[in-house]
Design an enzyme around this catalytic site. Sequence first.
Site, short mmCIF file in Angstrom:
data_model
loop_
_atom_site.label_atom_id
_atom_site.label_comp_id
_atom_site.label_asym_id
_atom_site.label_seq_id
_atom_site.Cartn_x
_atom_site.Cartn_y
_atom_site.Cartn_z
N TYR A 1 145.51 -3.57 113.46
CA TYR A 1 146.03 -4.21 114.67
C TYR A 1 145.84 -5.71 114.62
O TYR A 1 145.15 -6.24 113.75
CB TYR A 1 145.38 -3.61 115.92
CG TYR A 1 143.95 -4.07 116.18
CD1 TYR A 1 142.90 -3.63 115.39
CD2 TYR A 1 143.65 -4.95 117.23
CE1 TYR A 1 141.59 -4.05 115.65
CE2 TYR A 1 142.35 -5.36 117.49
CZ TYR A 1 141.33 -4.91 116.70
OH TYR A 1 140.05 -5.32 116.94
N LYS B 1 141.29 -5.65 109.80
CA LYS B 1 141.34 -5.50 111.26
C LYS B 1 141.80 -4.08 111.58
O LYS B 1 142.93 -3.84 112.02
CB LYS B 1 142.24 -6.58 111.89
CG LYS B 1 141.91 -6.82 113.35
CD LYS B 1 142.41 -8.14 113.83
CE LYS B 1 142.31 -8.29 115.34
NZ LYS B 1 140.98 -8.20 115.92
N GLU C 1 128.40 -11.00 113.20
CA GLU C 1 129.37 -11.43 114.21
C GLU C 1 129.13 -10.63 115.48
O GLU C 1 128.22 -9.81 115.55
CB GLU C 1 130.80 -11.24 113.69
CG GLU C 1 131.13 -9.80 113.32
CD GLU C 1 132.55 -9.63 112.78
OE1 GLU C 1 133.42 -10.48 113.05
OE2 GLU C 1 132.79 -8.61 112.09
N LEU D 1 135.05 -10.03 110.25
CA LEU D 1 136.49 -10.24 110.36
C LEU D 1 136.75 -11.75 110.29
O LEU D 1 136.09 -12.52 110.99
CB LEU D 1 137.01 -9.70 111.70
CG LEU D 1 138.52 -9.88 111.84
CD1 LEU D 1 139.26 -8.84 111.01
CD2 LEU D 1 138.95 -9.81 113.28
N1 PDD Z 1 138.83 -9.03 118.34
N2 PDD Z 1 135.30 -10.19 114.86
C1 PDD Z 1 135.69 -9.01 115.39
C2 PDD Z 1 134.93 -7.78 114.99
C3 PDD Z 1 136.77 -8.95 116.27
O1 PDD Z 1 137.17 -7.75 116.78
C4 PDD Z 1 137.44 -10.15 116.65
C5 PDD Z 1 138.61 -10.16 117.59
C6 PDD Z 1 137.00 -11.36 116.08
C7 PDD Z 1 137.67 -12.67 116.39
O2 PDD Z 1 138.93 -12.77 115.74
P1 PDD Z 1 140.10 -13.66 116.34
O3 PDD Z 1 139.56 -15.02 116.56
O4 PDD Z 1 141.13 -13.64 115.30
O5 PDD Z 1 140.54 -13.01 117.63
C8 PDD Z 1 135.94 -11.33 115.19
C9 PDD Z 1 140.00 -8.88 119.16
C10 PDD Z 1 140.25 -10.00 120.11
C11 PDD Z 1 139.98 -7.52 119.82
O6 PDD Z 1 139.57 -6.60 119.14
O7 PDD Z 1 140.40 -7.38 120.97
#
Ligand code: PDD
Length: 287
Positions: free
Chosen positions: A32, A150, A182, A206
Amino acid sequence: MSIAYLNGEFLPLAEARISPMDRGFLFADGIYEVIPVYGGTPFRLDEHLTRLERSLAEIQLAAPLARADWPALIDTLIRKNGGGNLSLYLQITRGTAAVRDHAFPPPGTPPTVFAMASPMSAPAADSPDTTAGVAAITVPDIRWLRCDIKSVSLLPNILMRQRAVSAGATEAIMLRDGLASEGAASNLFIVHDGTVITPPKDHLILGGITRDLVLELCAAHNVPYREAPVTEANLRGADEIWLTSSTREMVPVVNLDGQAVSNARPGPVWRRVARLYVDFKRHLCGL
Ligand code: PDD
């Protein structure tokens, strides 16, 4: 009424249906993206599409659309949902198979492509001077070794986020082998002696789009920064702790496991970089 996209069709979200034999439902066999939209403009779309294609390649799922065809689909979805500030969710699974079998379905099985848009509230970075910050807890990182994909397989992240919520906190920061990786749905930054530090991009985190932008802004504005492992001791002794994600942008952590961080207030480096972030976003999206 929220309009979704499912396998070539735009329709009310409430009417969207997938089969219980969908491999996303049976196995969480899919990936996703979450793309923020400001004033009707998708933010860092190219970077999100690059990561989407990388996730697909890593799980050996052929891209259902050519790269050049995504922006039109996304723009249509934004328009049909009235534009403005949205969080756009895009999911691709390995499709519906006749039988439940762990191995991939026969070649040619069409993937399931789903997208929806939800309203997005103003993130903390929009008001750097009045943001109060959030509380976080630490938890063991119980995930697999391909956190760079992801994947929609988010059970560990869900359990960890719920632990945070049950403890009255906003996010869970994960620790693995003495290192902080993270948040359950966010990347981690600390500030030590004026230097911004974030764990390097590898298979244990991620690669966040927001994370990369924060580093770009630090580089462009001479804010000292480093991509380096963050030990548990570094985390607990940090002058500032931040979390970043597409939906929350940059969030200052002011309490970790019940202990105040940076005197329980967002720190000066966060305020500086958060202003850079807001300025960049407003300029890019014409806000
Ligand atoms: N999640 N690390 C994890 C495990 C995440 O699920 C996310 C983002 C990030 C940050 O990535 P980005 O800056 O590209 O949004 C880091 C999204 C927002 C979610 O699962 O809803």
